[in-house]
Design an enzyme around this catalytic site. Structure first.
Site, short mmCIF file in Angstrom:
data_model
loop_
_atom_site.label_atom_id
_atom_site.label_comp_id
_atom_site.label_asym_id
_atom_site.label_seq_id
_atom_site.Cartn_x
_atom_site.Cartn_y
_atom_site.Cartn_z
N SER A 11 35.68 -9.07 -51.69
CA SER A 11 34.90 -8.26 -49.99
C SER A 11 35.11 -9.61 -49.06
O SER A 11 34.06 -9.51 -48.45
CB SER A 11 33.41 -7.97 -50.95
OG SER A 11 33.39 -6.21 -51.01
N LYS A 63 34.92 -8.35 -46.59
CA LYS A 63 34.70 -8.42 -44.53
C LYS A 63 33.68 -9.59 -43.83
O LYS A 63 33.82 -8.58 -42.83
CB LYS A 63 33.34 -7.96 -45.50
CG LYS A 63 33.68 -6.64 -46.53
CD LYS A 63 32.49 -6.38 -47.05
CE LYS A 63 32.13 -4.91 -47.98
NZ LYS A 63 32.76 -5.16 -49.45
N SER A 88 27.72 -5.84 -50.62
CA SER A 88 28.31 -5.78 -49.99
C SER A 88 29.27 -4.25 -50.16
O SER A 88 29.79 -3.93 -50.72
CB SER A 88 29.21 -6.52 -50.84
OG SER A 88 30.18 -6.02 -51.21
#
Length: 422
Positions: free
Chosen positions: A84, A87, A142
């Site tokens: 993640s 991101k 997340s």
């Protein structure tokens, strides 16, 4: 200068004359973003000692946020699954497309294609969210559901992936290959400690990005005019799961998948200096990624004044950053791990070439590679400039309604590939 892949007769003769030297001292040529030392394997540090012992991460990097100087690194350009932390690139690419107060009613189509086992913030079809709430779902929990909604608002998942890849090219994050906007485990989805640090540095220059990643808790819509609290999964920020908070921490993003393990990029400010640290794939589970990040931050604050840079975080091409050029590295049997040159087929390392014929091939290939890189980076800059200028995307969705939200407050940071990490 005329763009031609052919070498002149004079150049060929010159290379032939230099052949004995090439054979006597072969060298590899590679494009290393940020400096030649960052293309080497192993620990890179100059002018300072006392690096933390027993670091288990497969790659890490310590950099000064303001100057961009890399103070120390280990396998900076090693391509690994980012989880993640990717991101951050998603936010760098999409964040400025919509106003914080803009509202969007989520449809069932917005939530199609979310990988099974994803971390979720609890977005529900039929519920209306502000853009700010969706970004809080991305940064704090997340939430892949929030990522997919924002991606659909941005023209779809495929369009968003293409924009992210173009943005990575403009940022000169050439270790990164984007397959999905959420960082979930997909074949070929890769980044590096260097690239993730680039994403964080670029993102922190934006006030909204900085605000979201520093938020510890927030109220999130649950439908029927109700809310529930979500907490940031960054343990150095919140002190959850037995981890002490890190003094001066300002973000940025953590991640976890069963394939990638733990990844984390953190930023902290002390004594007027802000440092960035990225840690990828430490062996230890639990709090390992945070503990190793904290140790590297401690080292950075203690030694930043004496440490001599081993590289630099380059600026985006669209903001005046100079593109890297082919640079000869030290003679060795193989190019340093992470060193690579751009080719039409992707990123690869160049082997050693000896003799006149090899030298001709090397330079001819270098000319092609550099032109290819120039075209790709120019295209990336053009695409990034275009996406910045698009302004607001689609207005609110058609249907309005209220649905019951499902919070996954116990889910661990990042994706879990079908199972939560305990």
């Amino acid at each position: 200068m005329r763009d031609s892949s052919r070498l002149s007769r004079r150049a060929v003769l010159g290379l032939a004359a230099a052949a004995p030297l090439a054979a006597a001292a072969p060298a590899s040529a590679a494009t290393v973003i940020g400096g030649e030392r960052l293309g080497r394997s192993g620990v890179q540090v100059r002018g300072a000692s006392g690096l933390p012992k027993k670091l288990t991460a497969r790659a890490w990097l310590v950099a000064d946020h303001e100057s961009g100087e890399v103070l120390a690194a280990y396998n900076a350009h090693r391509r690994l699954a980012p989880a993640s932390t990717l991101k951050m690139l998603f936010a760098d690419t999409v964040l400025k497309k919509f106003e914080r107060a803009e509202r969007h009613t989520v449809t069932a189509d917005d939530l199609v294609g979310i990988p099974a086992g994803s971390s979720l913030v609890g977005v529900q079809a039929g519920t209306t969210y502000t853009v700010e709430q969706l970004w809080l779902g991305v940064f704090l929990r997340s939430g892949n559901d929030a990522v997919h909604v924002l991606s659909h608002m941005n023209g779809g998942v495929a369009e968003t992936v293409a924009q992210m890849q173009a943005n990575a090219e403009d940022l000169q994050a050439l270790d990164t290959h984007v397959v999905s906007p959420d960082g979930f485990d997909h074949k070929g989805q890769l980044s590096s400690a260097y690239d993730l640090t680039l994403f964080a540095r670029h993102g922190l220059a934006d006030a909204d990005f900085r605000d979201y990643c520093a938020t510890r808790t927030a109220d999130f819509p649950a439908g029927r005019k109700k809310t529930f609290q979500i907490q940031n999964t960054d343990r150095l920020l919140t002190g959850a799961w037995g981890m002490e908070t890190y003094d001066g921490l300002i973000g940025v993003k953590n991640g976890y998948t069963s394939h990638a393990g733990n990844t984390f990029t953190g930023a902290a400010t002390r004594g007027g200096r802000t440092l960035l640290v990225t840690v990828m794939h430490p062996k230890s589970g639990g709090n390992g990624v945070y503990e190793e990040t904290a140790k590297l931050l401690d080292w950075g604050f203690a030694h930043a004044a004496s440490a001599k840079p081993v590289g630099t975080l380059v600026d985006p091409i669209s903001e005046g950053g100079a593109t890297a050029t082919a640079t000869p590295s030290a003679a060795a049997a193989k190019p340093a791990a992470g060193a690579r040159a751009s080719t039409a087929g992707g990123h690869s390392s160049w082997g050693l070439v000896a003799g006149a014929g090899g030298a001709v091939a090397l330079l001819a290939g270098g000319a092609v590679a550099l032109r290819t890189r120039r075209r790709r980076t120019e295209a990336g800059a053009e695409a990034r400039t275009k996406t910045k200028a698009e302004g607001k995307a689609k207005a609110e969705g058609k249907a309005k309604g209220e649905g019951k939200a499902k919070a996954e407050a116990g889910r661990e940071p990042g994706e879990t590939n079908g199972r939560a990490r305990r």
